[in-house]
Scaffold this motif. Structure first.
Motif, mmCIF file in Angstrom:
data_model
loop_
_atom_site.group_PDB
_atom_site.id
_atom_site.type_symbol
_atom_site.label_atom_id
_atom_site.label_comp_id
_atom_site.label_asym_id
_atom_site.label_seq_id
_atom_site.Cartn_x
_atom_site.Cartn_y
_atom_site.Cartn_z
ATOM 1 N N PHE A 397 6.564 8.809 -13.460
ATOM 2 C CA PHE A 397 7.217 8.359 -12.232
ATOM 3 C C PHE A 397 6.321 8.611 -11.022
ATOM 4 O O PHE A 397 6.178 7.756 -10.145
ATOM 5 N N VAL A 398 5.715 9.803 -10.980
ATOM 6 C CA VAL A 398 4.824 10.121 -9.857
ATOM 7 C C VAL A 398 3.648 9.145 -9.807
ATOM 8 O O VAL A 398 3.244 8.691 -8.737
ATOM 9 N N SER A 399 3.110 8.806 -10.987
ATOM 10 C CA SER A 399 2.008 7.841 -11.021
ATOM 11 C C SER A 399 2.453 6.491 -10.472
ATOM 12 O O SER A 399 1.729 5.840 -9.710
ATOM 13 N N ALA A 400 3.662 6.067 -10.864
ATOM 14 C CA ALA A 400 4.175 4.778 -10.386
ATOM 15 C C ALA A 400 4.394 4.798 -8.888
ATOM 16 O O ALA A 400 4.076 3.831 -8.182
ATOM 17 N N VAL A 401 4.941 5.902 -8.378
ATOM 18 C CA VAL A 401 5.186 6.016 -6.941
ATOM 19 C C VAL A 401 3.875 5.993 -6.170
ATOM 20 O O VAL A 401 3.750 5.349 -5.127
ATOM 21 N N SER A 402 2.871 6.697 -6.694
ATOM 22 C CA SER A 402 1.562 6.708 -6.033
ATOM 23 C C SER A 402 0.998 5.299 -5.936
ATOM 24 O O SER A 402 0.421 4.909 -4.913
ATOM 25 N N PHE A 403 1.178 4.522 -7.005
ATOM 26 C CA PHE A 403 0.697 3.139 -6.996
ATOM 27 C C PHE A 403 1.441 2.318 -5.945
ATOM 28 O O PHE A 403 0.854 1.539 -5.196
ATOM 29 N N GLU A 404 2.772 2.510 -5.879
ATOM 30 C CA GLU A 404 3.588 1.761 -4.915
ATOM 31 C C GLU A 404 3.189 2.075 -3.478
ATOM 32 O O GLU A 404 3.213 1.212 -2.600
ATOM 33 N N MET A 405 2.822 3.328 -3.216
ATOM 34 C CA MET A 405 2.502 3.739 -1.849
ATOM 35 C C MET A 405 1.113 3.303 -1.420
ATOM 36 O O MET A 405 0.818 3.220 -0.229
ATOM 37 N N ARG A 406 0.272 3.004 -2.403
ATOM 38 C CA ARG A 406 -1.125 2.712 -2.088
ATOM 39 C C ARG A 406 -1.269 1.452 -1.226
ATOM 40 O O ARG A 406 -2.033 1.425 -0.267
ATOM 41 N N THR A 407 -0.522 0.392 -1.563
ATOM 42 C CA THR A 407 -0.669 -0.876 -0.834
ATOM 43 C C THR A 407 -0.298 -0.762 0.642
ATOM 44 O O THR A 407 -1.094 -1.131 1.514
ATOM 45 N N PRO A 408 0.906 -0.245 0.973
ATOM 46 C CA PRO A 408 1.216 -0.143 2.416
ATOM 47 C C PRO A 408 0.296 0.816 3.151
ATOM 48 O O PRO A 408 -0.089 0.542 4.299
ATOM 49 N N LEU A 409 -0.082 1.910 2.530
ATOM 50 C CA LEU A 409 -0.970 2.862 3.209
ATOM 51 C C LEU A 409 -2.335 2.242 3.479
ATOM 52 O O LEU A 409 -2.925 2.430 4.549
ATOM 53 N N THR A 410 -2.849 1.503 2.477
ATOM 54 C CA THR A 410 -4.151 0.852 2.662
ATOM 55 C C THR A 410 -4.110 -0.145 3.807
ATOM 56 O O THR A 410 -5.023 -0.224 4.637
ATOM 57 N N SER A 411 -3.026 -0.923 3.866
ATOM 58 C CA SER A 411 -2.890 -1.912 4.945
ATOM 59 C C SER A 411 -2.790 -1.236 6.300
ATOM 60 O O SER A 411 -3.447 -1.650 7.270
ATOM 61 N N ILE A 412 -1.970 -0.215 6.395
ATOM 62 C CA ILE A 412 -1.786 0.483 7.670
ATOM 63 C C ILE A 412 -3.097 1.080 8.154
ATOM 64 O O ILE A 412 -3.486 0.939 9.320
ATOM 65 N N LEU A 413 -3.818 1.751 7.260
ATOM 66 C CA LEU A 413 -5.080 2.382 7.643
ATOM 67 C C LEU A 413 -6.129 1.340 8.019
ATOM 68 O O LEU A 413 -6.856 1.476 9.012
ATOM 69 N N GLY A 414 -6.204 0.259 7.220
ATOM 70 C CA GLY A 414 -7.232 -0.755 7.455
ATOM 71 C C GLY A 414 -7.031 -1.490 8.773
ATOM 72 O O GLY A 414 -7.971 -1.621 9.578
ATOM 73 N N PHE A 415 -5.817 -1.958 9.020
ATOM 74 C CA PHE A 415 -5.571 -2.710 10.266
ATOM 75 C C PHE A 415 -5.582 -1.787 11.483
ATOM 76 O O PHE A 415 -5.967 -2.215 12.578
ATOM 77 N N SER A 416 -5.193 -0.530 11.301
ATOM 78 C CA SER A 416 -5.269 0.417 12.425
ATOM 79 C C SER A 416 -6.717 0.649 12.827
ATOM 80 O O SER A 416 -7.045 0.720 14.028
ATOM 81 N N GLU A 417 -7.587 0.784 11.851
ATOM 82 C CA GLU A 417 -9.011 0.987 12.136
ATOM 83 C C GLU A 417 -9.583 -0.219 12.875
ATOM 84 O O GLU A 417 -10.402 -0.071 13.793
ATOM 85 N N MET A 418 -9.151 -1.416 12.482
ATOM 86 C CA MET A 418 -9.618 -2.624 13.179
ATOM 87 C C MET A 418 -9.188 -2.622 14.647
ATOM 88 O O MET A 418 -9.972 -2.974 15.535
ATOM 89 N N LEU A 419 -7.953 -2.210 14.892
ATOM 90 C CA LEU A 419 -7.458 -2.188 16.269
ATOM 91 C C LEU A 419 -8.207 -1.174 17.130
ATOM 92 O O LEU A 419 -8.445 -1.403 18.321
ATOM 93 N N VAL A 420 -8.585 -0.056 16.538
ATOM 94 C CA VAL A 420 -9.240 1.012 17.290
ATOM 95 C C VAL A 420 -10.722 0.718 17.508
ATOM 96 O O VAL A 420 -11.281 0.992 18.579
ATOM 97 N N SER A 421 -11.376 0.153 16.512
ATOM 98 C CA SER A 421 -12.841 0.054 16.548
ATOM 99 C C SER A 421 -13.370 -1.264 17.106
ATOM 100 O O SER A 421 -14.561 -1.380 17.365
ATOM 101 N N ARG A 422 -12.515 -2.276 17.269
ATOM 102 C CA ARG A 422 -13.012 -3.577 17.712
ATOM 103 C C ARG A 422 -12.184 -4.130 18.878
ATOM 104 O O ARG A 422 -11.012 -3.822 19.015
ATOM 105 N N ARG A 423 -12.862 -4.989 19.654
ATOM 106 C CA ARG A 423 -12.149 -5.744 20.695
ATOM 107 C C ARG A 423 -11.695 -7.054 20.060
ATOM 108 O O ARG A 423 -12.509 -7.853 19.599
#
Length: 519
Positions: A397-423
């Motif tokens: 179950f923990v493995s499945a939950v980790s997989f489920e959380m990976r997609t939203p976390l990756t998106s949040i981190l990736g687009f946040s970095e774009m907003l901070v580092s670029r005009r």
């Protein structure tokens, strides 16, 4: 070796049981991938290939090597496998008359020319078929061939190897104590001069089986007498050399079975050959969880296991007149050990551990029943098996939950970095912020589901169904999977004539997220 007379039905049964005659182990193969190692954190045993945690639930049958026939070995293994056990703890050369002859009339070693040299009173379980004459443990009785229908071929070691292979073929680990030290170290059979050679023989003969776990000692303190520690070290070295050709303890699992109410950790914790600690919590009602917690907190960390708790139906302190252990007593001690950090548990039952049958003197004259009947007493372990299965389910179950959380976390981190580092253009900024907000909302819902796990288990989780088009579901999922600023764009086209569907849109999005993650 002298010929052994067998009745016709016995000979026929032996021939029928042999999967291949003349083949070590009876032609049986250990299930692939059984080999274990210590986990990286030093707390568990895990599969050597893959790293999956293995919860060991064992049964104790000290004298099986010489008391059981092939048919009886198979019966025992089938019953225990069906009951959920995945480990058997036994001696290669046991107490209770382990020097033979075994059930097929064979002895493990040739006689020695030197007299018995050990001192002190031996336990009553130590008996000798040839009186006070020693056997030479460096000269095993080995005959060419392994045909169980031919007593001139089928020797003591073929019989023991048959059991190890039969256990492995059923996914059962063999916790093999080479020689019971409470008898054979005390009486001089095993000493500093021959311990490595004895270990070498066992390692070569049985180390090739991936289901073997070695357990030195046997009802003795590690430092029983001057030279005892040297004996253990030399036997461990012999096992490693025999099993893998070098003194490499990373691929050879070795532990030590100590005296009652004692832990191997007391004197052996820092020994390089000791893969995990073993306790004998003893046949009483002591608060054993304190000792397991103490071993769990030692550094460097090593896994710990109760190798001998209070055997079911055995009187407290092994004294006639005391009350015998009930299923509740056995279960309580198992819980004490496991909940204090043990990575598994070894069960024992009075009649089974000595494989009692009519015609055999019962241990300490304690009341016994036939071992086949006593096999049913293991019901005390049902809850512990259920607990181990729940633990495996929780890991999945923990493995499945980790997989489920990976997609939203990756998106949040990736687009946040774009907003901070670029005009960025205002439109792009708004698009990225919307994606971040949407994925944060998805993450929030996932956490809510985790908090609501009790409803999921009881089947009361309510689905939020709505009518929605498939194109809309894909349009919501795909943008979050794109790497911000990356060269790859993901698009999907759904035929316009497909009707909408009634689904839980959020949970369908998770289905798509899981599928698209492999693109």
């Amino acid at each position: 070796m002298r010929p052994v007379r067998m009745r016709g039905e016995t000979r026929a049964a032996l021939l029928g049981l042999a999967l291949f005659t003349g083949v070590a182990g009876g032609g049986q193969s250990v299930q692939p991938g059984m080999a274990l190692r210590v986990s990286d954190d030093g707390r568990f045993l895990v599969k050597r290939n893959g790293g999956a945690v293995v919860f060991l639930l064992g049964d104790t049958v000290w004298p099986l090597a010489h008391r059981l026939t092939r048919e009886e070995m198979i019966h025992y293994l089938e019953v225990r496998r069906n009951m959920g056990f995945n480990l058997v703890f036994f001696s290669g050369v046991a107490e209770f008359g382990g020097l033979g002859p075994n059930a097929h009339g064979h002895q493990p070693f040739h006689l020695s020319t030197r007299p018995k040299t050990g001192s002190g009173k031996l336990p009553v379980v130590c008996t000798y078929p040839e009186g006070e004459v020693l056997f030479d443990f460096t000269k095993p009785r080995i005959t060419p061939g392994a045909d169980p229908g031919d007593p001139e071929q089928y020797d003591y070691w073929d019989h023991l190897e048959f059991f190890v292979a039969a256990a492995g073929a059923r996914g059962i680990y063999a916790a093999l104590n080479p020689v019971m030290a409470t008898c054979y170290l005390r009486d001089g059979h095993v000493d500093e001069s021959n311990a490595e050679e004895i270990g070498l023989f066992f390692g070569r003969r049985f180390g090739k089986y991936g289901n073997v776990i070695w357990v030195l000692g046997g009802d003795i303190p590690p430092d029983l007498a001057p030279g005892s520690l040297t004996i253990h070290r030399r036997m461990a070295r012999g096992l490693a050399l025999g099993a893998v050709g070098k003194e490499d303890y990373s691929t050879v699992l070795i532990s030590f079975h100590p005296e009652g109410r004692m832990s191997s950790a007391t004197r052996l914790h820092d020994e390089p050959w000791l893969a995990f600690n073993m306790q004998q919590s003893g046949h009483g009602d002591d608060a054993a969880y304190e000792s397991f917690r103490a071993d769990y907190e030692r550094t460097p960390p090593k896994p710990v296991l109760d190798g001998e708790a209070w055997y079911e139906a055995l009187p407290m302190r092994i004294r006639l007149g005391n009350r015998p252990a009930t299923a509740f007593d056995v279960r309580k001690r198992a819980y004490w050990a496991v909940f204090s950090g043990a990575f598994g548990h070894i069960y024992g039952e009075n009649s089974v551990m000595q494989l009692w049958a009519p015609g055999i003197a019962p241990y300490e004259n304690i009341e016994t029943i036939h071992w086949r009947q006593a096999l049913e007493r293991e019901r005390a372990m049902e809850e512990l098996r259920t607990l181990s299965q729940m633990d495996k389910a929780a890991s999945s179950f923990v493995s499945a939950v980790s997989f489920e959380m990976r997609t939203p976390l990756t998106s949040i981190l990736g687009f946040s970095e774009m907003l901070v580092s670029r005009r960025l253009e205002p439109e792009k900024e708004r698009e990225y912020v919307e994606i971040i907000a949407r994925e944060a909302q998805n993450l929030s819902r996932l956490i809510e589901d985790l908090l609501d796990i009790s409803r999921l288990e009881s089947g009361k989780l309510q689905l939020q169904k709505e009518v929605v088009g498939l194109q809309r579901l894909l349009d919501v999922s795909l943008p979050a999977l794109e790497t911000p600023g990356g060269p790859v764009k993901i698009s999907a086209s759904i035929p316009g004539d497909l009707p909408p569907v009634m689904v839980d849109a959020q949970r369908m999005k998770r289905v798509f997220d899981s599928l698209f993650a492999y693109i």
